[in-house]
Design an enzyme around this catalytic site. Structure first.
Site, PDB file in Angstrom:
ATOM      1  N   GLY A 123       0.772  -1.217   0.188  1.00 37.17           N
ATOM      2  CA  GLY A 123      -0.025   0.042  -0.243  1.00 37.17           C
ATOM      3  C   GLY A 123       0.746   1.227   0.135  1.00 37.17           C
ATOM      4  O   GLY A 123       2.080   1.205   0.177  1.00 37.17           O
ATOM      5  N   GLY A 168       2.036   5.801   4.293  1.00 36.96           N
ATOM      6  CA  GLY A 168       0.907   6.347   5.076  1.00 36.96           C
ATOM      7  C   GLY A 168      -0.348   5.675   5.087  1.00 36.96           C
ATOM      8  O   GLY A 168      -1.390   5.964   5.863  1.00 36.96           O
ATOM      9  N   SER A 169      -0.328   4.323   4.361  1.00 34.59           N
ATOM     10  CA  SER A 169      -1.733   3.593   4.151  1.00 34.59           C
ATOM     11  C   SER A 169      -1.994   2.797   5.624  1.00 34.59           C
ATOM     12  O   SER A 169      -3.040   2.683   5.851  1.00 34.59           O
ATOM     13  CB  SER A 169      -1.816   2.613   3.241  1.00 34.59           C
ATOM     14  OG  SER A 169      -0.535   1.512   3.347  1.00 34.59           O
ATOM     15  N   LYS A 213       0.071   0.317   6.547  1.00 36.71           N
ATOM     16  CA  LYS A 213       0.736  -1.224   6.537  1.00 36.71           C
ATOM     17  C   LYS A 213       1.519  -1.621   7.570  1.00 36.71           C
ATOM     18  O   LYS A 213       1.429  -2.796   8.191  1.00 36.71           O
ATOM     19  CB  LYS A 213       1.790  -1.289   5.235  1.00 36.71           C
ATOM     20  CG  LYS A 213       1.264  -1.030   3.971  1.00 36.71           C
ATOM     21  CD  LYS A 213       2.326  -0.727   2.850  1.00 36.71           C
ATOM     22  CE  LYS A 213       3.500   0.037   3.199  1.00 36.71           C
ATOM     23  NZ  LYS A 213       3.004   1.411   3.077  1.00 36.71           N
ATOM     24  N   SER A 214       2.430  -0.936   8.101  1.00 39.53           N
ATOM     25  CA  SER A 214       3.427  -1.251   9.238  1.00 39.53           C
ATOM     26  C   SER A 214       2.641  -1.303  10.568  1.00 39.53           C
ATOM     27  O   SER A 214       2.778  -2.247  11.183  1.00 39.53           O
ATOM     28  CB  SER A 214       4.438  -0.218   9.273  1.00 39.53           C
ATOM     29  OG  SER A 214       5.361  -0.329   8.275  1.00 39.53           O
ATOM     30  N   SER A 220       6.113  -1.597  -2.164  1.00 39.81           N
ATOM     31  CA  SER A 220       5.996  -2.583  -3.345  1.00 39.81           C
ATOM     32  C   SER A 220       5.251  -2.299  -4.441  1.00 39.81           C
ATOM     33  O   SER A 220       4.045  -2.875  -4.634  1.00 39.81           O
ATOM     34  CB  SER A 220       6.034  -4.226  -2.999  1.00 39.81           C
ATOM     35  OG  SER A 220       4.935  -4.244  -2.148  1.00 39.81           O
TER      36      SER A 220
END
Length: 197
Positions: free
Chosen positions: A32, A35-36, A38-39, A106
């Site tokens: 993503g 800032g989406s 993900k982490s 990615s």
């Protein structure tokens, strides 16, 4: 390329590790925009799995770029190589019987596909953490979008470098208007219903 090497099969194999671990191994590939979330979501999923007694390892973009991939920049070719190395490393973790979580922008479908193709069928689980660009820019936890808009960062995904959205992710988390906890539970539910844990 090493042409005189052969993969050596050891007596202790993935199946025996999975039996010992009491769960299947897989690769959860979180993709993503910056800032989406993900982490954040990947971290919560790992915490939940750890509490359940599952063996996990989380590979995060910034952490990997501070070590193994510190020689790479952010050109398209460097991004491709970054993902190739992560894919190879993830494959080893999965072979070790570990539920592996990889949180990387990615941005290119072809690179995500190449990682999928490294894995046996069912081992690669694409988790698309889908947040609108405007929401990601509002969050901007590292101030990167602002710097990219000001021309201080080149080849920034979503601004002057493309992000190719997954076409058929195994898990599609619309991370807008839900809590990180709800997003993480979506992933845990998938693992439960598909027999990974």
């Amino acid at each position: 390329m090493a042409s005189n090497t052969v993969w050596h099969a050891h007596k202790v194999c993935r199946d025996s590790r999975e039996i010992l671990n009491d769960h299947k191994a897989c690769l959860l590939w979180f993709t993503g925009l910056s800032g989406s979330g993900k982490s954040t979501v990947a971290g919560l999923v790992e915490e939940k799995l750890h509490e359940m007694g599952k063996r996990t390892y989380l590979l995060d973009g910034d952490n990997v770029r501070n070590g193994m991939n510190r020689d790479l920049g952010f050109t398209d070719s460097d991004r491709v190589e970054n993902i190739r190395r992560i894919g190879e490393m993830s494959r080893l973790f999965v072979d070790a019987g570990i539920i592996t979580l990889s949180a990387f922008i990615s941005p290119f479908r072809s690179e995500r596909r190449s990682v999928r193709e490294l894995m046996p069928e069912g081992d690669f689980i694409e988790v698309f953490v889908d947040s609108p660009l405007a929401t990601c820019e509002q969050r901007d936890p590292k101030g990167l979008y602002q710097r990219a808009r000001q021309g201080e960062i080149q080849n920034f995904t979503g601004i002057d470098s493309p992000y190719e959205t997954p076409e058929q992710p195994e898990i599609h988390v619309i991370n807008n208007g839900i809590t990180p906890e709800e997003a993480a539970n979506t992933v845990i539910d998938y693992l439960l219903t598909h027999g990974y844990i």
